[in-house]
Write a protein that holds these residues in place. Structure first.
Motif, mmCIF file in Angstrom:
data_model
loop_
_atom_site.group_PDB
_atom_site.id
_atom_site.type_symbol
_atom_site.label_atom_id
_atom_site.label_comp_id
_atom_site.label_asym_id
_atom_site.label_seq_id
_atom_site.Cartn_x
_atom_site.Cartn_y
_atom_site.Cartn_z
ATOM 1 N N MET A 1 0.888 -1.297 0.107
ATOM 2 C CA MET A 1 -0.086 -0.192 -0.142
ATOM 3 C C MET A 1 0.975 1.282 -0.078
ATOM 4 S SD MET A 1 -2.817 -1.304 2.714
ATOM 5 C CE MET A 1 -1.510 -1.558 4.043
ATOM 6 N N GLY A 2 2.017 1.058 -0.262
ATOM 7 C CA GLY A 2 3.056 2.255 -0.293
ATOM 8 C C GLY A 2 3.477 2.697 0.919
ATOM 9 N N LEU A 3 3.220 1.973 1.760
ATOM 10 C CA LEU A 3 3.572 2.057 3.282
ATOM 11 C C LEU A 3 4.835 1.588 3.781
ATOM 12 C CD1 LEU A 3 0.030 1.562 5.115
ATOM 13 C CD2 LEU A 3 0.913 3.725 4.323
ATOM 14 N N GLY A 4 5.569 2.290 4.686
ATOM 15 C CA GLY A 4 6.805 1.768 5.273
ATOM 16 C C GLY A 4 6.451 0.759 6.284
ATOM 17 N N LEU A 5 7.246 -0.098 7.083
ATOM 18 C CA LEU A 5 7.060 -1.103 7.831
ATOM 19 C C LEU A 5 5.993 -0.617 9.124
ATOM 20 C CD1 LEU A 5 7.070 -4.338 8.771
ATOM 21 C CD2 LEU A 5 9.364 -3.782 9.478
ATOM 22 N N PRO A 6 6.437 0.352 9.743
ATOM 23 C CA PRO A 6 5.836 0.805 11.034
ATOM 24 C C PRO A 6 4.312 1.288 10.514
ATOM 25 C CG PRO A 6 8.020 1.820 10.993
ATOM 26 C CD PRO A 6 7.927 1.235 9.733
ATOM 27 N N ALA A 7 4.090 1.777 9.470
ATOM 28 C CA ALA A 7 2.727 2.260 9.020
ATOM 29 C C ALA A 7 2.005 1.148 8.832
ATOM 30 C CB ALA A 7 2.856 3.398 8.187
ATOM 31 N N PHE A 8 2.527 0.132 8.128
ATOM 32 C CA PHE A 8 1.992 -0.927 7.603
ATOM 33 C C PHE A 8 1.537 -1.963 8.614
ATOM 34 C CE2 PHE A 8 2.002 -5.373 6.345
ATOM 35 C CZ PHE A 8 1.119 -5.521 5.213
ATOM 36 N N LEU A 9 2.440 -1.940 9.674
ATOM 37 C CA LEU A 9 2.066 -2.956 10.859
ATOM 38 C C LEU A 9 1.031 -2.351 11.693
ATOM 39 C CD1 LEU A 9 5.371 -3.813 12.098
ATOM 40 C CD2 LEU A 9 3.843 -5.305 11.291
ATOM 41 N N ALA A 10 0.869 -0.926 11.689
ATOM 42 C CA ALA A 10 -0.330 -0.224 12.285
ATOM 43 C C ALA A 10 -1.552 -0.494 11.620
ATOM 44 C CB ALA A 10 0.126 1.285 12.623
ATOM 45 N N VAL A 11 -1.562 -0.485 10.259
ATOM 46 C CA VAL A 11 -2.806 -0.415 9.620
ATOM 47 C C VAL A 11 -3.187 -1.863 9.600
ATOM 48 C CG1 VAL A 11 -3.946 -0.499 7.218
ATOM 49 C CG2 VAL A 11 -2.549 1.374 8.122
ATOM 50 N N TRP A 12 -2.245 -2.780 9.393
ATOM 51 C CA TRP A 12 -2.374 -4.394 9.540
ATOM 52 C C TRP A 12 -3.125 -4.535 10.891
ATOM 53 C CZ3 TRP A 12 -2.259 -8.467 6.467
ATOM 54 C CH2 TRP A 12 -2.171 -9.822 7.193
ATOM 55 N N THR A 13 -2.685 -4.324 11.925
ATOM 56 C CA THR A 13 -3.343 -4.459 13.107
ATOM 57 C C THR A 13 -4.568 -4.022 13.459
ATOM 58 O OG1 THR A 13 -1.051 -4.394 14.202
ATOM 59 C CG2 THR A 13 -3.001 -4.244 15.713
ATOM 60 N N LEU A 14 -4.818 -2.841 12.671
ATOM 61 C CA LEU A 14 -6.319 -2.368 12.754
ATOM 62 C C LEU A 14 -7.195 -3.447 11.977
ATOM 63 C CD1 LEU A 14 -5.930 1.343 12.622
ATOM 64 C CD2 LEU A 14 -7.320 0.348 14.339
#
Length: 248
Positions: free
Chosen positions: A43-56
């Protein structure tokens, strides 16, 4: 053993809180990403942002099917129920947050596969569908699903955990079985597109049906067969893989 789905007549408040949390996560997903057809790769996200979105996303997708188990666990708690149930739920979600690490790697790989020649990209998509589908038919899937569908024995185990870490250990343990049960469905999600809203809705329905419907084990098998069929169909209809693994 596939187990019978757990039913809880008491302790509905914890289940209601998990459903509220899931609903809040769905509201965020729909308002933030609802207008997007499919998001390839990470989704064009870096790892920290991806993990936050993934957890939600995992909160939205997994908590509805987990609510009855949480309600059953809450009945084993006599004091400080709310903060202890929060600890249980946080530990459960942390397991799925950790699963975001391989999910990020897989999504990144699938995103790069979109730049391959069409035939190779389609083969990658087919491989993803096969892996997810075959696991749905394995004894390990059955065992993990049985623990999620009929967790009474697990409650006895959790009651034996000593000390203040009991709720964190219980949430982590149950989360590990849920991960063992549902990781193959999340692999399918990466194939369709990590933030493909319709794929999320369908897979949430599948997860909930697997865990709570009387014939949930048959649902798991049907999804496995359907996924293997998709692995064949994607060669004729590459657009079935919306995660960037096939030419659209």
């Amino acid at each position: 053993m596939t187990g019978r789905p757990v039913t809880v007549r008491g302790g509905t408040a914890p289940a209601g809180l998990l459903l509220v949390a899931a609903a809040a996560a769905w509201v965020w997903v729909v308002t933030r990403w609802g207008g997007t057809r499919a998001m390839p790769g990470t989704m064009g996200l870096g790892l920290p942002a991806f993990l936050a979105v993934w957890t939600l996303m995992m909160a939205a997708m997994m908590l509805p099917g987990t609510a009855p188990v949480a309600a059953l666990y809450a009945r084993t708690i006599t004091v400080h129920r709310t903060p202890r149930m929060i600890a249980f739920t946080v530990a459960y979600l942390l397991v799925w947050a950790a699963a975001g690490l391989p999910a990020y790697a897989l999504a990144a790989g699938l995103g790069r596969a979109g730049g391959l020649p069409a035939a190779m990209g389609t083969a990658v998509a087919a491989a993803v569908f096969v892996v997810g589908g075959v696991y749905q038919l394995t004894p390990l899937k059955d065992r993990c699903l049985a623990k999620c569908r009929s967790p009474v024995g697990q409650m006895l185990r959790y009651a034996s955990y000593p000390g203040r870490s009991r709720d964190l250990r219980a949430g982590t343990h149950h989360g590990a079985f849920c991960l063992g049960c549902c990781w193959s469905l999340m692999v399918l999600l990466t194939a369709f597109g990590v933030m493909n809203l319709w794929a999320m809705v369908v897979l949430t329905a599948v997860i909930t049906a697997e865990k709570l419907a009387p014939a949930g084990h048959l649902v798991a098998r049907a999804v496995g067969i359907a996924s293997i069929a998709l692995a064949v169909a994607v060669f004729w209809f590459p657009g079935l893989a919306g995660g960037g693994t096939a030419t659209m």
